[in-house]
Design a protein around this motif. Sequence first.
Motif, PDB file in Angstrom:
ATOM      1  N   GLN A  64       9.567 -14.897 -18.525  1.00 24.42           N
ATOM      2  CA  GLN A  64       9.197 -16.018 -19.125  1.00 24.42           C
ATOM      3  C   GLN A  64       8.078 -15.620 -20.541  1.00 24.42           C
ATOM      4  N   ASP A  65       8.098 -16.161 -21.391  1.00 24.68           N
ATOM      5  CA  ASP A  65       7.405 -15.833 -22.642  1.00 24.68           C
ATOM      6  C   ASP A  65       5.802 -16.494 -22.346  1.00 24.68           C
ATOM      7  N   VAL A  66       4.714 -15.656 -22.118  1.00 27.17           N
ATOM      8  CA  VAL A  66       3.457 -16.301 -21.883  1.00 27.17           C
ATOM      9  C   VAL A  66       2.451 -15.756 -23.147  1.00 27.17           C
ATOM     10  N   GLN A  71      -2.774 -14.624 -28.866  1.00 28.15           N
ATOM     11  CA  GLN A  71      -1.585 -14.988 -29.491  1.00 28.15           C
ATOM     12  C   GLN A  71      -0.381 -14.003 -29.427  1.00 28.15           C
ATOM     13  N   VAL A  72      -0.124 -13.055 -28.608  1.00 28.49           N
ATOM     14  CA  VAL A  72       0.934 -12.332 -28.110  1.00 28.49           C
ATOM     15  C   VAL A  72       1.759 -12.780 -27.188  1.00 28.49           C
ATOM     16  N   ALA A  73       3.048 -12.788 -27.337  1.00 28.16           N
ATOM     17  CA  ALA A  73       4.107 -13.515 -26.378  1.00 28.16           C
ATOM     18  C   ALA A  73       4.532 -12.199 -25.749  1.00 28.16           C
ATOM     19  N   LEU A  74       4.027 -12.318 -24.401  1.00 24.82           N
ATOM     20  CA  LEU A  74       4.580 -11.285 -23.417  1.00 24.82           C
ATOM     21  C   LEU A  74       5.547 -11.888 -22.381  1.00 24.82           C
ATOM     22  N   LYS A  75       6.814 -11.283 -22.213  1.00 20.09           N
ATOM     23  CA  LYS A  75       7.567 -11.728 -21.255  1.00 20.09           C
ATOM     24  C   LYS A  75       7.482 -11.125 -19.976  1.00 20.09           C
ATOM     25  N   ILE A  76       7.205 -12.099 -19.020  1.00 21.30           N
ATOM     26  CA  ILE A  76       6.756 -11.537 -17.592  1.00 21.30           C
ATOM     27  C   ILE A  76       7.361 -12.083 -16.530  1.00 21.30           C
ATOM     28  N   SER A  77       7.803 -11.335 -15.472  1.00 24.55           N
ATOM     29  CA  SER A  77       8.530 -11.838 -14.337  1.00 24.55           C
ATOM     30  C   SER A  77       7.584 -11.210 -13.008  1.00 24.55           C
ATOM     31  N   THR A  78       7.621 -12.303 -12.085  1.00 20.77           N
ATOM     32  CA  THR A  78       6.855 -11.884 -10.915  1.00 20.77           C
ATOM     33  C   THR A  78       7.787 -12.008  -9.611  1.00 20.77           C
ATOM     34  N   PHE A 121      -4.630  -6.861 -20.811  1.00 18.50           N
ATOM     35  CA  PHE A 121      -3.576  -7.283 -19.651  1.00 18.50           C
ATOM     36  C   PHE A 121      -2.709  -5.908 -19.327  1.00 18.50           C
ATOM     37  N   LEU A 122      -2.354  -5.407 -20.384  1.00 19.22           N
ATOM     38  CA  LEU A 122      -1.495  -4.098 -20.066  1.00 19.22           C
ATOM     39  C   LEU A 122      -2.313  -3.020 -19.475  1.00 19.22           C
ATOM     40  N   LYS A 123      -3.540  -3.003 -19.815  1.00 18.84           N
ATOM     41  CA  LYS A 123      -4.342  -1.733 -19.280  1.00 18.84           C
ATOM     42  C   LYS A 123      -4.544  -2.031 -17.800  1.00 18.84           C
ATOM     43  N   SER A 124      -5.017  -3.308 -17.234  1.00 17.78           N
ATOM     44  CA  SER A 124      -5.129  -3.535 -15.879  1.00 17.78           C
ATOM     45  C   SER A 124      -4.010  -4.490 -15.204  1.00 17.78           C
ATOM     46  N   ARG A 153       6.286  -8.000 -11.626  1.00 17.29           N
ATOM     47  CA  ARG A 153       7.319  -7.373 -11.585  1.00 17.29           C
ATOM     48  C   ARG A 153       7.698  -6.535 -13.083  1.00 17.29           C
ATOM     49  N   ASP A 154       7.679  -7.120 -14.006  1.00 16.44           N
ATOM     50  CA  ASP A 154       7.997  -6.557 -15.217  1.00 16.44           C
ATOM     51  C   ASP A 154       7.385  -7.450 -16.396  1.00 16.44           C
ATOM     52  N   VAL A 155       6.925  -6.524 -17.347  1.00 14.22           N
ATOM     53  CA  VAL A 155       6.385  -6.995 -18.721  1.00 14.22           C
ATOM     54  C   VAL A 155       7.131  -6.522 -19.591  1.00 14.22           C
ATOM     55  N   MET A 156       7.533  -7.264 -20.583  1.00 15.95           N
ATOM     56  CA  MET A 156       8.402  -6.863 -21.868  1.00 15.95           C
ATOM     57  C   MET A 156       7.538  -7.454 -23.094  1.00 15.95           C
ATOM     58  N   LEU A 157       7.412  -6.314 -23.993  1.00 18.66           N
ATOM     59  CA  LEU A 157       6.467  -6.253 -25.193  1.00 18.66           C
ATOM     60  C   LEU A 157       7.741  -6.912 -26.210  1.00 18.66           C
ATOM     61  N   PRO A 158       7.074  -8.014 -27.291  1.00 15.58           N
ATOM     62  CA  PRO A 158       7.849  -8.056 -28.621  1.00 15.58           C
ATOM     63  C   PRO A 158       8.393  -6.785 -29.241  1.00 15.58           C
ATOM     64  N   PRO A 159       9.247  -6.924 -29.948  1.00 17.65           N
ATOM     65  CA  PRO A 159       9.577  -5.404 -30.622  1.00 17.65           C
ATOM     66  C   PRO A 159       8.649  -4.835 -31.329  1.00 17.65           C
TER      67      PRO A 159
END
Length: 243
Positions: A64-66, A71-78, A121-124, A153-159
Amino acid sequence: MALIETLHLAAGFSFSIPDSRAALLFQHGAFVRPLAPGRYRLWQGGHQVVQYDLRIQQVITQGQDVLTSDQVALKISTVLLYRVADALVSYRAVADPAATLYVEVQLALRELVGSTTSEDFLKSKSSHGAALLEALRPRAAALGLEIERVEIRDVMLPPELKKAFMAALQQRQEANASLEKARAETAAIRTLANAAKLMRDHPELLQLRYLQTLGEIGAGKATTLVLGLTESDKLASKVQSGI
């Protein structure tokens, strides 16, 4: 087997409760008592038995986009593991524990991500599971549930952000390679300087090195060495003096 199963029993009907389940007995909609594992027969009508699976269950939130605080939209699953801790509390609190817990995970994740920047967020990333667990435990307890574990579980970054991170990573790697090369060159120069100092302080070392080099060159086949051309005058003087 579903998390919750409900039996509507007629008079004289027999049934069994396995030890992996917690059962609640109702009659005409009123709670009577919990039922321990075993076999039962109820002689009166109007009974209802609600069974809860006590084994560990999982809730997976799809990407889901969070929005982060910058104001960066990260797509995260847990992924979350939980179990029913109190069947009666769960029965009275919520009709669908898994669906409600799914929503609670989404809300907790939005609170966590929204309080930090995308870079932080990505660092930790590895520590976010513990933060989510702490935030969700009291919410789960109010639903009669106990959370065993929760992880990102997964973190997807905007292109565009992914490209920027890849470019920054490449620059960092190139900088590290240049630094290692400079360190190696500095070490080599330091070694040469130390060798030069030793030869200056101990001239016999230079002669030994000279002889060693001659031996290495002469070890080859069909090798011709011409020595002492620059020392001809000194050699001649030595010969004339009888040395």
